[in-house]
Structure formats: C-alpha cells, structure tokens
Design an enzyme around this catalytic site. Structure first.
Site, PDB file in Angstrom:
ATOM      1  N   GLY A 132      -0.426 -12.569  -6.290  1.00 61.89           N
ATOM      2  CA  GLY A 132       0.292 -11.491  -7.176  1.00 61.89           C
ATOM      3  C   GLY A 132       1.975 -11.856  -6.827  1.00 61.89           C
ATOM      4  O   GLY A 132       2.330 -12.602  -6.082  1.00 61.89           O
ATOM      5  N   ARG A 133       2.580 -10.971  -7.825  1.00 63.42           N
ATOM      6  CA  ARG A 133       4.013 -11.215  -7.779  1.00 63.42           C
ATOM      7  C   ARG A 133       4.498 -10.936  -6.469  1.00 63.42           C
ATOM      8  O   ARG A 133       5.415 -11.628  -5.798  1.00 63.42           O
ATOM      9  CB  ARG A 133       4.683 -10.406  -9.051  1.00 63.42           C
ATOM     10  CG  ARG A 133       4.530 -11.116 -10.161  1.00 63.42           C
ATOM     11  CD  ARG A 133       5.194  -9.881 -11.418  1.00 63.42           C
ATOM     12  NE  ARG A 133       3.955  -9.113 -11.707  1.00 63.42           N
ATOM     13  CZ  ARG A 133       3.096  -9.155 -12.591  1.00 63.42           C
ATOM     14  NH1 ARG A 133       3.254 -10.216 -13.438  1.00 63.42           N
ATOM     15  NH2 ARG A 133       2.030  -8.364 -12.616  1.00 63.42           N
ATOM     16  N   MET A 134       3.970  -9.687  -5.826  1.00 68.26           N
ATOM     17  CA  MET A 134       4.585  -9.320  -4.587  1.00 68.26           C
ATOM     18  C   MET A 134       3.796  -9.849  -3.485  1.00 68.26           C
ATOM     19  O   MET A 134       4.495 -10.225  -2.666  1.00 68.26           O
ATOM     20  CB  MET A 134       4.197  -7.803  -4.557  1.00 68.26           C
ATOM     21  CG  MET A 134       5.208  -6.726  -5.051  1.00 68.26           C
ATOM     22  SD  MET A 134       6.818  -7.014  -4.564  1.00 68.26           S
ATOM     23  CE  MET A 134       6.690  -6.713  -2.836  1.00 68.26           C
TER      24      MET A 134
ATOM     25  N   HIS B 281      10.576  -1.472 -16.542  1.00 69.30           N
ATOM     26  CA  HIS B 281       9.943  -2.442 -15.598  1.00 69.30           C
ATOM     27  C   HIS B 281       9.533  -3.631 -16.796  1.00 69.30           C
ATOM     28  O   HIS B 281       9.388  -3.366 -18.132  1.00 69.30           O
ATOM     29  CB  HIS B 281       8.875  -1.969 -15.114  1.00 69.30           C
ATOM     30  CG  HIS B 281       9.129  -1.216 -13.674  1.00 69.30           C
ATOM     31  ND1 HIS B 281       9.383  -0.025 -13.712  1.00 69.30           N
ATOM     32  CD2 HIS B 281       9.171  -1.747 -12.431  1.00 69.30           C
ATOM     33  CE1 HIS B 281       9.779   0.370 -12.510  1.00 69.30           C
ATOM     34  NE2 HIS B 281       9.692  -0.610 -11.513  1.00 69.30           N
TER      35      HIS B 281
ATOM     36  N   ASN C 188       8.282   2.416  -3.176  1.00 71.48           N
ATOM     37  CA  ASN C 188       9.542   1.564  -3.206  1.00 71.48           C
ATOM     38  C   ASN C 188      10.074   1.324  -2.043  1.00 71.48           C
ATOM     39  O   ASN C 188      10.099   2.075  -0.988  1.00 71.48           O
ATOM     40  CB  ASN C 188      10.414   2.226  -4.024  1.00 71.48           C
ATOM     41  CG  ASN C 188      11.390   1.017  -4.768  1.00 71.48           C
ATOM     42  OD1 ASN C 188      11.990   0.376  -3.862  1.00 71.48           O
ATOM     43  ND2 ASN C 188      11.574   0.835  -5.829  1.00 71.48           N
TER      44      ASN C 188
ATOM     45  N   THR D 144       0.941   1.042  -6.293  1.00 70.87           N
ATOM     46  CA  THR D 144       1.250   2.144  -7.055  1.00 70.87           C
ATOM     47  C   THR D 144       0.162   2.762  -8.205  1.00 70.87           C
ATOM     48  O   THR D 144      -0.970   2.117  -8.354  1.00 70.87           O
ATOM     49  CB  THR D 144       2.672   2.224  -7.880  1.00 70.87           C
ATOM     50  OG1 THR D 144       2.592   1.088  -8.702  1.00 70.87           O
ATOM     51  CG2 THR D 144       4.062   1.816  -6.617  1.00 70.87           C
TER      52      THR D 144
ATOM     53  N   LYS E 227       3.479  -4.772 -15.838  1.00 75.45           N
ATOM     54  CA  LYS E 227       3.282  -3.541 -14.991  1.00 75.45           C
ATOM     55  C   LYS E 227       2.080  -2.612 -15.663  1.00 75.45           C
ATOM     56  O   LYS E 227       2.331  -2.232 -17.030  1.00 75.45           O
ATOM     57  CB  LYS E 227       4.458  -2.621 -14.913  1.00 75.45           C
ATOM     58  CG  LYS E 227       4.334  -1.330 -13.933  1.00 75.45           C
ATOM     59  CD  LYS E 227       5.675  -0.956 -13.244  1.00 75.45           C
ATOM     60  CE  LYS E 227       5.444   0.326 -12.513  1.00 75.45           C
ATOM     61  NZ  LYS E 227       4.885  -0.044 -11.278  1.00 75.45           N
TER      62      LYS E 227
ATOM     63  N   ARG F 225      -8.904 -11.387  -4.493  1.00 70.30           N
ATOM     64  CA  ARG F 225     -10.290 -11.296  -5.053  1.00 70.30           C
ATOM     65  C   ARG F 225     -11.024 -12.568  -5.120  1.00 70.30           C
ATOM     66  O   ARG F 225     -10.728 -13.382  -5.333  1.00 70.30           O
ATOM     67  CB  ARG F 225     -10.065 -10.253  -6.260  1.00 70.30           C
ATOM     68  CG  ARG F 225      -9.453 -11.236  -7.114  1.00 70.30           C
ATOM     69  CD  ARG F 225      -8.979 -10.585  -8.542  1.00 70.30           C
ATOM     70  NE  ARG F 225      -8.119 -11.323  -9.239  1.00 70.30           N
ATOM     71  CZ  ARG F 225      -8.176 -12.527  -9.955  1.00 70.30           C
ATOM     72  NH1 ARG F 225      -9.559 -12.765 -10.046  1.00 70.30           N
ATOM     73  NH2 ARG F 225      -7.573 -13.035 -10.497  1.00 70.30           N
TER      74      ARG F 225
ATOM     75  N   GLY G 298       5.771   4.316  -9.592  1.00 72.29           N
ATOM     76  CA  GLY G 298       5.728   5.282  -8.520  1.00 72.29           C
ATOM     77  C   GLY G 298       6.885   5.483  -8.168  1.00 72.29           C
ATOM     78  O   GLY G 298       7.230   6.783  -7.499  1.00 72.29           O
TER      79      GLY G 298
ATOM     80  N   GLY H 253       1.963  -0.737  -0.588  1.00 74.16           N
ATOM     81  CA  GLY H 253       2.840  -0.821  -1.624  1.00 74.16           C
ATOM     82  C   GLY H 253       2.341  -0.490  -3.280  1.00 74.16           C
ATOM     83  O   GLY H 253       2.975  -0.044  -4.226  1.00 74.16           O
TER      84      GLY H 253
HETATM   85  P1  NAD Z   1      -0.063  -8.462  -9.443  1.00 70.21           P
HETATM   86  O1  NAD Z   1      -0.868  -8.037 -10.628  1.00 70.21           O
HETATM   87  O2  NAD Z   1       1.177  -9.739  -9.904  1.00 70.21           O
HETATM   88  O3  NAD Z   1      -0.723  -8.731  -8.132  1.00 70.21           O
HETATM   89  C1  NAD Z   1      -1.807  -8.167  -7.927  1.00 70.21           C
HETATM   90  C2  NAD Z   1      -2.673  -9.056  -6.895  1.00 70.21           C
HETATM   91  O4  NAD Z   1      -3.521  -8.091  -6.301  1.00 70.21           O
HETATM   92  C3  NAD Z   1      -3.039 -10.138  -7.332  1.00 70.21           C
HETATM   93  O5  NAD Z   1      -2.916 -11.266  -6.541  1.00 70.21           O
HETATM   94  C4  NAD Z   1      -4.556  -9.834  -7.666  1.00 70.21           C
HETATM   95  O6  NAD Z   1      -5.476 -10.984  -7.404  1.00 70.21           O
HETATM   96  C5  NAD Z   1      -4.567  -8.822  -6.280  1.00 70.21           C
HETATM   97  N1  NAD Z   1      -5.971  -8.306  -6.090  1.00 70.21           N
HETATM   98  C6  NAD Z   1      -6.627  -7.722  -7.030  1.00 70.21           C
HETATM   99  N2  NAD Z   1      -7.947  -7.092  -6.269  1.00 70.21           N
HETATM  100  C7  NAD Z   1      -7.882  -7.504  -5.392  1.00 70.21           C
HETATM  101  C8  NAD Z   1      -8.871  -7.343  -4.390  1.00 70.21           C
HETATM  102  N3  NAD Z   1     -10.066  -6.724  -4.437  1.00 70.21           N
HETATM  103  N4  NAD Z   1      -8.664  -7.937  -3.186  1.00 70.21           N
HETATM  104  C9  NAD Z   1      -7.393  -8.625  -2.704  1.00 70.21           C
HETATM  105  N5  NAD Z   1      -6.480  -8.974  -3.657  1.00 70.21           N
HETATM  106  C10 NAD Z   1      -6.729  -8.163  -4.988  1.00 70.21           C
HETATM  107  O7  NAD Z   1       0.782  -7.194  -9.282  1.00 70.21           O
HETATM  108  P2  NAD Z   1       2.298  -6.803  -8.493  1.00 70.21           P
HETATM  109  O8  NAD Z   1       3.611  -7.029  -9.338  1.00 70.21           O
HETATM  110  O9  NAD Z   1       2.582  -7.938  -7.220  1.00 70.21           O
HETATM  111  O10 NAD Z   1       2.162  -5.579  -8.100  1.00 70.21           O
HETATM  112  C11 NAD Z   1       1.201  -5.090  -7.273  1.00 70.21           C
HETATM  113  C12 NAD Z   1       1.242  -3.474  -7.077  1.00 70.21           C
HETATM  114  O11 NAD Z   1       2.389  -3.246  -5.978  1.00 70.21           O
HETATM  115  C13 NAD Z   1       1.225  -2.721  -8.159  1.00 70.21           C
HETATM  116  O12 NAD Z   1       0.881  -1.338  -7.894  1.00 70.21           O
HETATM  117  C14 NAD Z   1       2.951  -2.260  -8.308  1.00 70.21           C
HETATM  118  O13 NAD Z   1       3.384  -1.289  -9.058  1.00 70.21           O
HETATM  119  C15 NAD Z   1       3.224  -2.374  -6.694  1.00 70.21           C
HETATM  120  N6  NAD Z   1       4.685  -2.648  -6.324  1.00 70.21           N
HETATM  121  C16 NAD Z   1       5.226  -1.780  -5.639  1.00 70.21           C
HETATM  122  C17 NAD Z   1       6.356  -1.872  -5.116  1.00 70.21           C
HETATM  123  C18 NAD Z   1       6.843  -1.113  -3.847  1.00 70.21           C
HETATM  124  O14 NAD Z   1       8.089  -1.405  -3.420  1.00 70.21           O
HETATM  125  N7  NAD Z   1       6.145  -0.296  -3.438  1.00 70.21           N
HETATM  126  C19 NAD Z   1       7.276  -2.901  -5.496  1.00 70.21           C
HETATM  127  C20 NAD Z   1       6.816  -3.907  -6.680  1.00 70.21           C
HETATM  128  C21 NAD Z   1       5.419  -3.521  -7.096  1.00 70.21           C
END
Ligand code: NAD
Length: 271
Positions: free
Chosen positions: A20-22, A159, A128, A104, A163, A46, A169, A102
């Site tokens: 994922g991005r994060m 965003h 965040n 949301t 998203k 996954r 969040g 993290g």
């Molecule tokens: P994304 O869709 O790019 O990545 C999600 C990842 O989760 C993917 O790699 C996906 O394959 C994986 N995933 C899905 N189901 C899974 C499972 N059962 N087991 C393991 N991995 C699994 O999303 P993103 O942009 O990286 O954001 C992810 C979350 O983090 C979102 O809820 C976003 O709002 C949140 N976020 C929070 C902060 C913060 O500071 N708290 C900052 C940025 C993003």
C-alpha cells in the site's frame, strides 16, 4: 525521548499492507534509518497481493501468513482497511503483540477488536501520525474554547482520489477537538453534508467537508467564522514520509509499555 528499544536492541516490527501507499512509505523510512530504534522483521499483505513472495526489505519476504508475521515481531504497524485491522487485532491478542494502528474509518467491530487487544498489550491508535497535525489538534481545541459558540467552526479536508473513507479521520479528530473546546456533544454538533433547502446555519454546528481529487496527500483547515473576521488553522502534508516517520516513532515508543489504548499525543508527550 524514552522508547521501548532496550539496551540498544532494536524493536522488531511487522508491517501490514507493504504494497500500500503507507506500507511502502513505512518500509522506505525504516530502511533509510529514519527511526534507528526499529527494524522491519516481517511484512504481511492480503492473500493474492502481487507483493507476496517478494523482498520488501533486507531479509524480509512479504507473506500472507498473519500468524507468522506477528510471531516474528514485537510490534505490528497497520495502515490497511477497517476489516483487516479487526482481523489483525484479534490475531494479536493471544501473542500480546503491541500495535500501531493508522487505519482510518474504523467501525464498531474494528474498535471492539482493538479494545480487546489493548486489554492485554499496548496499542497506539491515531488518525494522523504527523507532529504538525497533533499540534493543530491542540490549537483547535484552544481556539474553540477562546472564541466560544458565537463563532461558526467548519473543517475542510482535501485528499487524493483513491481515499476510501470520508470525512478523513483527521478531519473528524479536528472536529472532535473543537467540540471538546466548546464543551458540546460531538455527535449532536457535527454536520457532514448539506444539500437542498437546509435553511440558515444553526448555532452550535460543527461542519466537516470532504474534497477528493488528484494526488493530494492530505490538507486540513479549521475555519472559525466570526463577525467581520475569521481564524484559519491549517496543515498541509506534502509527503507520506511524515506519517511513516511518526508511526515508526510510535512503534519504538510502544514496545514494552503497559497494556492500554494510547494516541499520538501520548507518544509525542503532548497529552
Ligand atoms: P492503500 O490502499 O494504498 O493500502 C492498503 C494496503 O492494505 C494494501 O497494501 C492492501 O493490499 C493491504 N491489505 C488489505 N487487506 C489486507 C489484509 N487482510 N492483510 C494485510 N494487508 C491488507 O491505502 P493507504 O493510502 O496506504 O492507506 C491505508 C489506511 O491508512 C487508510 O485507512 C488511510 O486512511 C490510512 N492513513 C492513515 C494515516 C495516519 O497518519 N493515521 C496516514 C495516511 C493514511
């Protein structure tokens, strides 16, 4: 700052969602040594994700085996989806693995699973992980208290187009900080959408508006509209690095803490 890295030994971290991005930002930050007290020990995505079976860091092959990934780590870091956050938290209970969460848009099921884990292990949950946003939360609470109910608070967030949850969040956390400053009930005061003949803005409302498009990492502005003047408190993230660095700092901090549910203000010493 005190961390869980005892005697120079680095905290072993499992990254969920490394594709994922994060997830990618977390691994990049860890490999770059942004948080020297942690090391990536395992990565779990996954089943069926393209990253499975590939190397994501030195000696770390991404797996779809959650039990294996959690077993290799002291702390797992979870930026995935609410459903997978619930599954991971439940799987971590028997091993008492600490967590940094993290994700949301958490629903009641995910929150119940996190609370069950927090009863036996330390868990940091934050919408965040940036230092700047956590300072903004404190400023918004103080501004709302100082300005009072005669000023109209509205939170606007921007965003990227991928998203999934809205409002963000972070926007909800800012609106809750405003509600706390005004000493009003958040669920009564919040207004997430306006459409049609809604009439004049009622007193006591806290508006939250979500804008989606392009590749915006995350922008939040809290407006306080008064008569003939307005206050704006804002934050712009230009790179996910800030969230990744904050989450890794939280991972180093949380290892070895007593069980409980913590937030980023605890990690930063701002609580
Ligand atoms: P994304 O869709 O790019 O990545 C999600 C990842 O989760 C993917 O790699 C996906 O394959 C994986 N995933 C899905 N189901 C899974 C499972 N059962 N087991 C393991 N991995 C699994 O999303 P993103 O942009 O990286 O954001 C992810 C979350 O983090 C979102 O809820 C976003 O709002 C949140 N976020 C929070 C902060 C913060 O500071 N708290 C900052 C940025 C993003």
């Amino acid at each position: 700052m005190s961390t869980g890295a005892v005697g120079g030994r680095r905290v072993r971290v499992c990254v969920l969602g490394p594709s994922g991005r994060m997830g990618q930002a977390l691994i990049e930050a860890a490999v770059a040594g942004d948080e020297p007290d942690v090391v990536i020990a395992s990565a779990v995505d996954r089943a069926g994700a393209g990253v499975i079976g590939t190397a994501v860091a030195s000696d770390v092959i991404a797996s779809d085996d959650l039990a294996y990934g959690l077993g290799a780590a002291q702390v797992y870091v979870d930026f995935t989806t609410p459903a997978s956050t619930a599954v991971a938290a439940r799987a971590a209970v028997s091993r008492r693995v600490a967590a940094v969460i993290g994700t949301t848009g958490l629903d009641a099921d995910a929150n119940a699973a996190i609370d069950a884990l927090a009863a036996v292990a330390p868990v940091v949950v934050a919408a965040n992980f940036s230092l700047g946003v956590n300072v903004v939360l404190g400023l918004c609470k103080r501004a709302a208290r100082a300005l009072g109910p005669a000023w109209d608070p509205e939170v606007v967030e921007l965003h990227h187009r991928a998203k999934r949850d809205a409002p963000s969040g972070t926007a909800i956390a800012i609106a809750k900080a405003i509600a706390a400053g005004l000493e009003v009930d958040y669920d009564q005061a919040r207004c997430y959408a306006r459409e049609g003949d809604v009439g004049p803005r009622p007193d006591g409302q806290i508006g939250v508006v979500a804008v989606r498009g392009g590749d915006v990492v995350g922008e939040h502005t809290a407006y306080f509209f008064g008569k003939h003047e307005r206050v704006e408190i804002g934050h712009r993230a230009t790179s996910r690095t800030i969230f990744a660095a904050g989450a890794l700092r939280a991972a180093a901090w949380v290892a070895g803490r007593p069980p409980g549910r913590y937030d980023m203000l605890d990690v930063l010493g701002l609580a």
